[in-house]
Design a protein around this motif. Structure first.
Motif, PDB file in Angstrom:
ATOM      1  N   HIS A 141      35.401  41.562  45.402  1.00 45.21           N
ATOM      2  CA  HIS A 141      34.080  42.151  45.629  1.00 45.21           C
ATOM      3  C   HIS A 141      33.396  41.602  46.879  1.00 45.21           C
ATOM      4  N   ASP A 242      30.374  50.699  43.074  1.00 46.27           N
ATOM      5  CA  ASP A 242      29.505  49.638  42.564  1.00 46.27           C
ATOM      6  C   ASP A 242      30.345  48.502  41.988  1.00 46.27           C
ATOM      7  N   CYS A 243      30.051  47.272  42.379  1.00 48.54           N
ATOM      8  CA  CYS A 243      30.741  46.145  41.745  1.00 48.54           C
ATOM      9  C   CYS A 243      30.491  46.157  40.242  1.00 48.54           C
ATOM     10  N   GLU A 244      29.375  46.739  39.836  1.00 41.08           N
ATOM     11  CA  GLU A 244      29.014  46.796  38.415  1.00 41.08           C
ATOM     12  C   GLU A 244      30.010  47.601  37.590  1.00 41.08           C
ATOM     13  N   TYR A 275      24.816  41.270  41.207  1.00 42.40           N
ATOM     14  CA  TYR A 275      24.984  42.522  40.460  1.00 42.40           C
ATOM     15  C   TYR A 275      23.698  42.854  39.713  1.00 42.40           C
ATOM     16  N   VAL A 280      25.526  47.316  35.081  1.00 41.75           N
ATOM     17  CA  VAL A 280      26.722  46.786  34.418  1.00 41.75           C
ATOM     18  C   VAL A 280      26.777  47.286  32.987  1.00 41.75           C
TER      19      VAL A 280
END
Length: 321
Positions: A141, A242-244, A275, A280
Motif C-alpha cells: 500500500h 482504496d487501501c480500505e 485508512y 474499511v
C-alpha cells in the motif's frame, strides 16, 4: 492457443515454447485447487516450475465467463514488485510469459499450504504469520505506482459477485444446499432496499480508479505457507483503488474465522498506512455477506445462528451503524 488441462500429456506441454535448452519434462500434476486458472506443477530434468494458464471462463465455475487477459495483470503485478526488497521476498519469481497461450511460468514455492484452515475450530495463529501479513500490506500500500493497468473487466466480474449476485432474490443458487435454513435467513437481506442501495454506492466506488495498488483478493486462499515463510499469490484481481478494500476483505475473514480480537489489534499495531475505518467496515461487511450468501463459499465452522448473527453485524458495517 493450446488449451491445456490437468490431463494434458507431457508431449503437449513439451511442445510449448517455454522450456530451456535440453530441458525435458518428467511429470505434471495439479498444483492446488485454483478457483480462477489452470495451475500445474511441472517437473523437468532441470527444475520444478508452476504453469498457470488463464481461460475465457472461471476454472471452478466454467459457466462464468472471465477475461482471458487476467494472466497479464498477474504478470504486471509481479514485475512491478520484483525490485521491492520486502514485496519480492513474499512473492514467487516470474520465469517466463507466453502471451499466445496466456501462460505464466513462475517459481515453484514447494508443497505449500494455504491458510484455509484458519476457519477450523481451535486454529492457533503464529505471531510471525500476522506480522508477515501486515508487513506485506504495508509495503504494497506504500508502493508508488503510476501505470498499473485498470483491470476493469476483472473488476466488473468481481463486482457482480461482490455487490449484486448474493443479493438477488432469485439467482438460482439454493443456500439450503450449503446449510439448511440459510436460504430463509438470506431473504431478510436480499429484500432490504436500504442495504442494497448502500451496496450499490459502495460498488460504484469499487469500480472507480484509486491511488493505491491492491492485491484485490487478499484472503486466506491467497496466502501460502512455505518452507521459506509466507508467500502471497493469485494477483489477477489487482487494481488501483482504496487501501480500505484489501483491509476490509482481510478483516472479514478474521470475522469469518472467529479470530480472537487481540490478534486483529496486533495486526493493526503493525499496519502503518492511513485508512478510513468506516470505509474499511463497509467493504468488510460486503465481504462477510458475499461469503455467507454468495456463490464463493468457504469451509466455515459456523452454526446457522452464528451466520445469522454475523450477517446482521455485516449489515451494520455496510450501513455504518
Amino acid at each position: 492457443m493450446t488449451d491445456l488441462s490437468e490431463l494434458s500429456s507431457l508431449e503437449t506441454l513439451q511442445s510449448l515454447p517455454l522450456w530451456l535448452e535440453n530441458e525435458k519434462l518428467v511429470s505434471t500434476e495439479p498444483a492446488g485447487a485454483s478457483n480462477m486458472n489452470l495451475v500445474l506443477r511441472v517437473k523437468t530434468n532441470l527444475r520444478s516450475v508452476i504453469l498457470k494458464q488463464s481461460k475465457p471462463y472461471v476454472r471452478k465455475f466454467p459457466q462464468i465467463l472471465a477475461p482471458i487477459e487476467r494472466i497479464e495483470i498477474e504478470l504486471c503485478y509481479y514485475q512491478l514488485i520484483e525490485d521491492d526488497e520486502i514485496l519480492a521476498d513474499y512473492s514467487p519469481k516470474v520465469l517466463q510469459y507466453n502471451p499466445d497461450n496466456h501462460i505464466l511460468l513462475i517459481e515453484d514455492l514447494g508443497n505449500g499450504k494455504d491458510f484455509s484452515d484458519i476457519y477450523e475450530l481451535g486454529y492457533h495463529w503464529k505471531p510471525n504469520d500476522l506480522r508477515s501479513i501486515s508487513n506485506y500490506l504495508n509495503a504494497l500500500h506504500n508502493l508508488e505506482v503510476s501505470n498499473f493497468p485498470a483491470n476493469l473487466e476483472m473488476k466488473k466480474l468481481n463486482h457482480e459477485h461482490l455487490f449484486h449476485f448474493p443479493f438477488m432474490e432469485e439467482n438460482g443458487f439454493d443456500l439450503d444446499t450449503i446449510q439448511p435454513g440459510l436460504q430463509e435467513i438470506s431473504m431478510k437481506y436480499k429484500t432490504d432496499e436500504e442495504l442494497k442501495s448502500a451496496l450499490e454506492l459502495l460498488g460504484k466506488r469499487y469500480l472507480s480508479h484509486g491511488i493505491t495498488l491492491l492485491h484485490g483478493d487478499f484472503y486466506p486462499a491467497s496466502w501460502l505457507k512455505t518452507d521459506n515463510g509466507i508467500k502471497f499469490i493469485d494477483t489477477e484481481f489487482a487494481y488501483m483503488g482504496d487501501c480500505e478494500f484489501d483491509l476490509g476483505v482481510l478483516f472479514a475473514h478474521f470475522d469469518l474465522s472467529k479470530m480472537d480480537q487481540r490478534h486483529q489489534e496486533e495486526f493493526l499495531k503493525n499496519y502503518k498506512h492511513r485508512y478510513v475505518e468506516d470505509l474499511v467496515n463497509r467493504y468488510r461487511g460486503m465481504e462477510i455477506m458475499r461469503r455467507l450468501i454468495g456463490i464463493a463459499q468457504l469451509p466455515l465452522s459456523l452454526s446457522l445462528d452464528e451466520k445469522e448473527s454475523l450477517l446482521e453485524k455485516a449489515k451494520n458495517y455496510i450501513l455504518s451503524l
